[in-house]
Enzyme design. Structure first.
Site, short mmCIF file in Angstrom:
data_model
loop_
_atom_site.label_atom_id
_atom_site.label_comp_id
_atom_site.label_asym_id
_atom_site.label_seq_id
_atom_site.Cartn_x
_atom_site.Cartn_y
_atom_site.Cartn_z
N HIS A 78 0.66 -1.19 -0.05
CA HIS A 78 0.03 -0.07 -0.02
C HIS A 78 0.92 1.20 -0.07
CE1 HIS A 78 0.36 1.04 4.29
NE2 HIS A 78 0.29 -0.19 4.58
N ASP A 80 -0.20 4.55 1.11
CA ASP A 80 -0.28 5.41 1.96
C ASP A 80 0.19 5.30 3.25
OD1 ASP A 80 -2.19 3.26 2.39
OD2 ASP A 80 -3.20 4.49 3.88
N ASP A 140 6.21 1.49 6.48
CA ASP A 140 4.91 1.16 6.24
C ASP A 140 4.03 1.79 5.33
OD1 ASP A 140 2.35 -0.27 6.83
OD2 ASP A 140 2.10 0.68 8.79
N GLU A 173 -4.82 2.19 2.79
CA GLU A 173 -4.80 0.60 3.55
C GLU A 173 -5.04 1.26 5.49
OE1 GLU A 173 -3.14 -2.39 6.47
OE2 GLU A 173 -2.49 -0.28 6.06
N GLU A 174 -4.37 2.27 5.72
CA GLU A 174 -4.29 2.80 7.06
C GLU A 174 -5.70 3.21 7.40
OE1 GLU A 174 -1.81 2.00 8.77
OE2 GLU A 174 0.03 2.12 7.47
N ASP A 196 3.52 -6.28 3.96
CA ASP A 196 3.40 -5.14 4.76
C ASP A 196 3.55 -5.72 6.21
OD1 ASP A 196 2.13 -2.92 5.48
OD2 ASP A 196 -0.15 -3.60 5.55
N HIS A 378 4.47 3.69 12.33
CA HIS A 378 3.23 4.42 12.91
C HIS A 378 3.79 5.76 13.83
CE1 HIS A 378 -0.45 1.91 11.47
NE2 HIS A 378 0.33 1.95 10.53
#
Length: 405
Positions: A78, A80, A140, A173-174, A196, A378
């Site tokens: 992903h 994003d 990520d 995705e997030e 991921d 994150h």
């Protein structure tokens, strides 16, 4: 190019998704990376590479002549990132020959410390990529993108025999919408892997069953000087709800396959209050028990304070993909063998969350998850190593070779 070289370019492009948006994709900035990836795919020889109106990037590498009947394998990552720590330019820092100890992150005042991240000494001698301490890094999942792109380039340039390879890069995705407009039929794979995960060698096919639970509490406000047996303080009822849940079953108190109740936010005053939870458990039966516990709390408190005081809304989010992967365990066995072939120790670990692969598995595309070499996602402590990315790329290449036999 090596995977980390691509990654440094991708990471500098800010692509936070927006959980408050009603558009798809949730943020237009994701198109900048999507268009770059499409152009790069075309440049290395993926002739059908394109970007859809919903910001999905698709491309196919046709099978080596004679291998058209081999399974069609897909690889997905992903584009994003989370929106936290993503409000200004991202400037990755490369630390060669990392000493395995505490590391100051630029001039931010933050330190990547062994106390907080005990795995750091195992990275000694590697080339470490970190943030400057003020942003996310974006490993990520831009590390996964870089590894897939590097795998694709090597397949084409080195003429490595392979079946049909299907590639997709997804938005959002997030914020839980990564597969909202994913076209499984158009993608064309028999099965796929998302890249991921965290450490290189991780193989994941068991994720949480998940829902969110929202409590609305309606109080009864009167003057506190004359409220005997009359006032119902919505904030106190909200506190009562949380106290009725097991105190140790929170994210801080659980690990591995253990589920939890997680209070994400709360608000209120005397007359009204809200509690918002996410509920997680790997075990389907335990997951149902957790939801029933919430329903029982709603029932008991309405009996105590009056019908309509507490209203519970449970919204299903995703299910454990293990029930799908159980029917095609060759995906896991071959991933383990690919790790061995790449001189990486395979690690079968549960996902304490969900991935695009979970949603895709229930849409008819079995899709376990592989590690990319990243850590501490994150936040500003996110980091990854050049060597870990190289190994993750090698694992994917070995998978392709296995399915071509």
């Amino acid at each position: 190019m090596r995977a980390y070289e691509r990654f440094l370019t991708y990471a500098a492009i800010r692509t936070p998704s927006d959980e408050n948006s009603t558009t798809s994709p949730s943020s237009k900035c994701q198109f900048e990376l999507a268009d770059l990836l499409k152009d790069e795919m075309l440049a290395i020889g993926i002739a059908d590479a394109h970007v859809t109106e919903y910001c999905y990037v698709y491309g196919t590498i046709p099978a080596t002549p004679g291998l058209e009947s081999k399974p069609k394998i897909g690889f997905i990552a992903h584009m994003d990132t989370v929106s936290d720590y993503c409000d200004h330019d991202i400037k990755p820092i490369v630390h060669e020959n990392y000493d395995g100890g505490d590391l100051a992150l630029g001039t931010s005042g933050r330190t990547l410390s062994v106390k907080d991240f005990p795995h750091l000494p195992s990275l000694k001698g590697r080339t470490l990529i970190t943030t400057d301490g003020t942003t996310v890094l974006g490993a990520d999942d831009k590390a996964g993108i870089a590894e897939i792109m590097t795998m694709a380039e090597r397949l084409i340039k080195e003429n490595i025999p392979h079946g049909t390879i299907c590639i997709a890069f997804t938005p959002d995705e997030e914020v839980g919408a990564g597969t909202a407009h994913f076209d499984v039929e158009k993608f064309g794979a028999d099965f796929a892997y998302t890249l991921d995960g965290d450490s290189e060698g991780e193989i994941q096919y068991e994720n949480f069953n998940a829902c969110k639970a929202d409590f609305e509490i309606t109080g009864f406000g009167v003057h506190p000087g004359s409220s005997k047996d009359t006032m119902i303080n919505a904030c106190l009822v909200a506190m009562e709800i949380n106290q009725m849940l097991p105190g140790c079953e929170t994210p801080r108190g659980t690990e591995d396959y253990e589920g939890f109740f997680h209070l994400t936010n709360m608000s209120g005053d005397v007359t009204s209050a809200e509690l918002h939870y996410i509920i997680r458990d790997h075990d389907k039966d335990y997951f149902e028990m957790r939801k029933n516990t919430l329903r029982l709390i709603e029932k008991d408190l309405n009996a105590k304070w009056g019908e309509g005081t507490v209203k519970l809304t449970i919204t299903e989010q995703y299910k454990n993909m293990s029930e799908i992967i159980a029917g095609c365990m060759h995906l896991i066995e071959n991933a383990k063998q690919a790790c061995v072939n790449a001189n990486v120790t395979p690690q079968i670990l549960p996902i304490r969350g969900g991935t695009d692969g979970c949603q895709l598995s229930f849409k008819g595309l079995p899709c376990p998850n592989l590690g990319t070499g990243g850590h501490a996602y994150h936040g500003p402590y996110e980091h990854i190593t050049v060597e870990g990315m190289d190994q993750a790329t090698d694992i994917v290449l070995e998978l392709v070779k296995i399915y071509a036999k």
